[in-house]
Write a protein that holds these residues in place. Structure first.
Motif, PDB file in Angstrom:
ATOM      1  N   SER A  91     -11.562  42.719 -11.326  1.00 22.83           N
ATOM      2  CA  SER A  91     -13.449  42.477 -10.255  1.00 22.83           C
ATOM      3  C   SER A  91     -14.711  43.532 -10.362  1.00 22.83           C
ATOM      4  O   SER A  91     -13.686  44.105 -10.343  1.00 22.83           O
ATOM      5  N   VAL A  92     -15.361  43.040 -10.029  1.00 26.06           N
ATOM      6  CA  VAL A  92     -16.711  43.773  -9.756  1.00 26.06           C
ATOM      7  C   VAL A  92     -17.259  43.264  -8.367  1.00 26.06           C
ATOM      8  O   VAL A  92     -16.673  42.822  -7.806  1.00 26.06           O
ATOM      9  N   THR A  93     -18.589  44.199  -8.263  1.00 28.17           N
ATOM     10  CA  THR A  93     -19.006  44.038  -6.543  1.00 28.17           C
ATOM     11  C   THR A  93     -19.058  42.247  -6.584  1.00 28.17           C
ATOM     12  O   THR A  93     -19.551  41.877  -7.468  1.00 28.17           O
ATOM     13  N   HIS A  94     -18.952  41.972  -5.453  1.00 29.10           N
ATOM     14  CA  HIS A  94     -18.510  40.617  -5.194  1.00 29.10           C
ATOM     15  C   HIS A  94     -19.258  40.270  -4.197  1.00 29.10           C
ATOM     16  O   HIS A  94     -18.971  40.973  -3.146  1.00 29.10           O
ATOM     17  N   VAL A  95     -18.984  38.558  -4.071  1.00 31.39           N
ATOM     18  CA  VAL A  95     -19.168  38.574  -2.180  1.00 31.39           C
ATOM     19  C   VAL A  95     -17.875  38.079  -1.741  1.00 31.39           C
ATOM     20  O   VAL A  95     -16.476  37.364  -2.523  1.00 31.39           O
ATOM     21  N   VAL A  96     -17.276  38.506  -0.270  1.00 38.01           N
ATOM     22  CA  VAL A  96     -16.125  37.855  -0.213  1.00 38.01           C
ATOM     23  C   VAL A  96     -15.927  37.044   0.701  1.00 38.01           C
ATOM     24  O   VAL A  96     -16.864  37.063   1.827  1.00 38.01           O
ATOM     25  N   ASP A  97     -15.357  36.255   0.985  1.00 39.78           N
ATOM     26  CA  ASP A  97     -14.958  34.817   2.177  1.00 39.78           C
ATOM     27  C   ASP A  97     -13.709  36.420   2.845  1.00 39.78           C
ATOM     28  O   ASP A  97     -12.558  35.902   1.916  1.00 39.78           O
ATOM     29  N   LEU A  98     -13.708  36.456   4.207  1.00 47.81           N
ATOM     30  CA  LEU A  98     -13.074  37.093   4.729  1.00 47.81           C
ATOM     31  C   LEU A  98     -11.915  36.378   4.728  1.00 47.81           C
ATOM     32  O   LEU A  98     -12.248  34.928   5.494  1.00 47.81           O
TER      33      LEU A  98
END
Ligand code: GLP
Length: 240
Positions: free
Chosen positions: A149-156
């Protein structure tokens, strides 16, 4: 992985700072990869003291941070941009235009991830500072994140929201999402220094050092990096 076990948090912080300061002394144009959380605060304090006492200069240093909460403005006191200014940048001679974090309030988050990946393509950390979440996350790469993976939106995850709620007025105020460098970005750093303190991290440290390399424990991927130094106190090392 080189492992340095220290008596306590203060000694851990001193050792980690020494490693980073050495990198800057050898290369005044160094790129630092930086982390937030309680773990690196002491390391940053030692870097500030060294800058003030010994004059180590950050004038030509650039920095890239691991992550940022979605929706928190850079002046919100729990944003990572604010954390970095208060705990490090404001006390150094660094040019703050050379300090980079993902922007959690960008209108188009996918575009912001692309922008940040572009920065990371140009600024490869000479040394990347890391902490570890109690569930084995690095940056905000939660269990299950693909290793490429590279920079991405994460659901915590619930566990991260709960861990981080200690810094917010209530658990409901913790953002549910973040932007994070991906595991592939982190692995591109030329070297990595991980700081870990406390027994509550011992299980994650054990999995990272001796367990199977699996996306279920993102930090385990560090076994594949040739230059990782783990600086941890006795509590964090208690299951090794
Ligand atoms: C946060 C950060 C991580 C950090 C981890 C541990 O969620 N995104 O970069 O390493 O949690 O934090 P702490 O050092 O406060 O235990």
């Amino acid at each position: 992985m080189k492992i340095i076990v220290t008596e306590n948090y203060d000694e851990m912080s001193k050792k980690a700072a020494e490693i980073i300061i050495d990198v800057i002394k050898n290369n005044p144009n160094a790129v630092l990869g930086l982390a937030t959380g309680s773990s690196p605060i002491g390391t940053y304090r030692n870097m500030i003291n060294d800058h003030k006492e010994n004059g180590t200069s950050y004038k030509n240093v650039s920095t890239v941070n691991l992550d940022e909460y979605v929706s928190l403005d850079k002046d919100h006191d729990q944003s990572y941009a604010y954390f970095m200014r208060k705990n490090l940048f404001d006390e150094l001679d660094i040019d703050q235009t050379n300090t980079h974090l993902p922007c959690g309030t960008a209108k188009d988050l996918a575009k912001e991830c692309d922008r940040y990946n572009g920065i990371l393509a140009k600024l490869v950390p000479d040394v990347q500072v890391l902490g570890i979440g109690s569930n084995g996350h690095i940056g905000f790469n939660e269990p299950g994140t693909p290793l490429d993976s590279v920079t991405h939106v994460v659901d915590l995850t619930e566990s991260t929201i709960k861990d981080n709620s200690r810094l917010f007025a209530s658990v409901d105020e913790v953002p549910k999402q973040a932007l994070s460098m991906g595991i592939k970005n982190i692995m591109q750093a030329k070297s990595i220094v991980m700081v870990v303190s406390g027994k509550n991290k011992a299980e994650a440290v054990k999995g990272m050092v001796n367990g199977e390399i699996t996306p279920e424990l993102p930090a385990s991927v560090l076994q594949l990096h040739p230059f990782v130094t783990l600086v941890c106190d006795k509590g964090a090392a208690s299951l090794l």
